[in-house]
Structures are given as structure tokens and as C-alpha cells.
Design an enzyme around this catalytic site. Structure first.
Site, short mmCIF file in Angstrom:
data_model
loop_
_atom_site.label_atom_id
_atom_site.label_comp_id
_atom_site.label_asym_id
_atom_site.label_seq_id
_atom_site.Cartn_x
_atom_site.Cartn_y
_atom_site.Cartn_z
N MET A 14 -4.02 4.99 -0.64
CA MET A 14 -4.59 5.41 0.48
C MET A 14 -5.67 6.69 0.02
SD MET A 14 -4.05 3.63 3.12
CE MET A 14 -4.89 4.56 4.37
N VAL B 15 0.85 -1.17 -0.23
CA VAL B 15 0.09 0.19 0.11
C VAL B 15 0.77 1.01 0.03
CG1 VAL B 15 -1.66 1.23 1.22
CG2 VAL B 15 -1.77 -1.02 1.32
N CYS B 16 0.45 2.34 -0.93
CA CYS B 16 1.05 3.60 -0.56
C CYS B 16 0.00 4.62 -0.94
CB CYS B 16 2.16 3.65 -1.61
SG CYS B 16 1.57 3.80 -3.49
N ARG B 17 0.41 5.99 -1.34
CA ARG B 17 -0.69 6.86 -1.29
C ARG B 17 -1.47 6.69 -2.56
NH1 ARG B 17 -0.79 11.35 -4.23
NH2 ARG B 17 1.44 11.22 -5.07
#
Length: 98
Positions: free
Chosen positions: A90, A62-64
Site C-alpha cells: 500500500m 497485499v500489505c503495507r
């Protein structure tokens, strides 16, 4: 590389699936909120910390927005790890955050 969208990950969490989520954002980004239970390993450190991961497990990256997590997933996959990239990151996550 396997991929899923945030709503699919949220559904898996609600179902009680045993998931290991790795958030590859920087520490200051994670301070604004992250998926409960996620482990923070900033992208720049993934290569140096991959020895801490278990190749028998599957990891959700997961990242932005999905770009850095995709890079981390590719790196880990090239070393024999099983990974899933959460596209949209996110920015599109609507589930709980801590």
C-alpha cells in the site's frame, strides 16, 4: 511465487478482471484505507482462516510494503493455493482506496 507491482494490479482492476485481493495488514492499518473489494485477513490469522479460501481461485496478497504479504503468499502456496504477491504494498498503491 508470482509477483506484480501496484500499477499492474490497478490495471487489472480497471480491466474488470475477477480478482480476490487479501489485505494481510492489521485492522487498525486497514482503517486508514484499503483497496476497494479487498478482504482483510491479518497475517497472524491467515493460517487459521485458509480453510475459507478456494484453491481453484487465485489470490492477490497485499500489505503495507510487501513483506507480510510475501510471507502470507508463501504460506498459502505451500498449502496448494494459487497466489500473487503485490510488491511495494500500500506504500506504493496509487489507485482508489475505501
Amino acid at each position: 511465487m508470482k509477483q506484480l507491482v501496484p500499477s499492474e494490479l490497478e490495471a487489472l482492476i480497471r480491466q474488470g478482471k475477477d480478482l480476490t485481493i487479501i489485505d494481510v495488514r492489521e485492522t487498525d492499518e486497514v482503517a486508514t484505507g484499503q483497496i476497494p473489494g479487498a478482504v482483510n485477513i491479518p497475517l497472524g490469522l491467515v493460517e487459521f482462516r485458509m480453510h475459507e479460501l478456494d484453491k481453484s481461485k487465485e489470490y492477490v496478497m497485499v500489505c503495507r510494503s510487501g513483506g507480510r504479504s510475501s510471507m502470507a503468499a508463501n504460506l498459502l502456496e505451500s498449502h496448494g493455493y494459487r497466489v500473487i504477491n503485490m510488491t511495494g504494498g500500500m506504500n506504493e498503491w496509487e489507485g482508489a482506496i475505501k
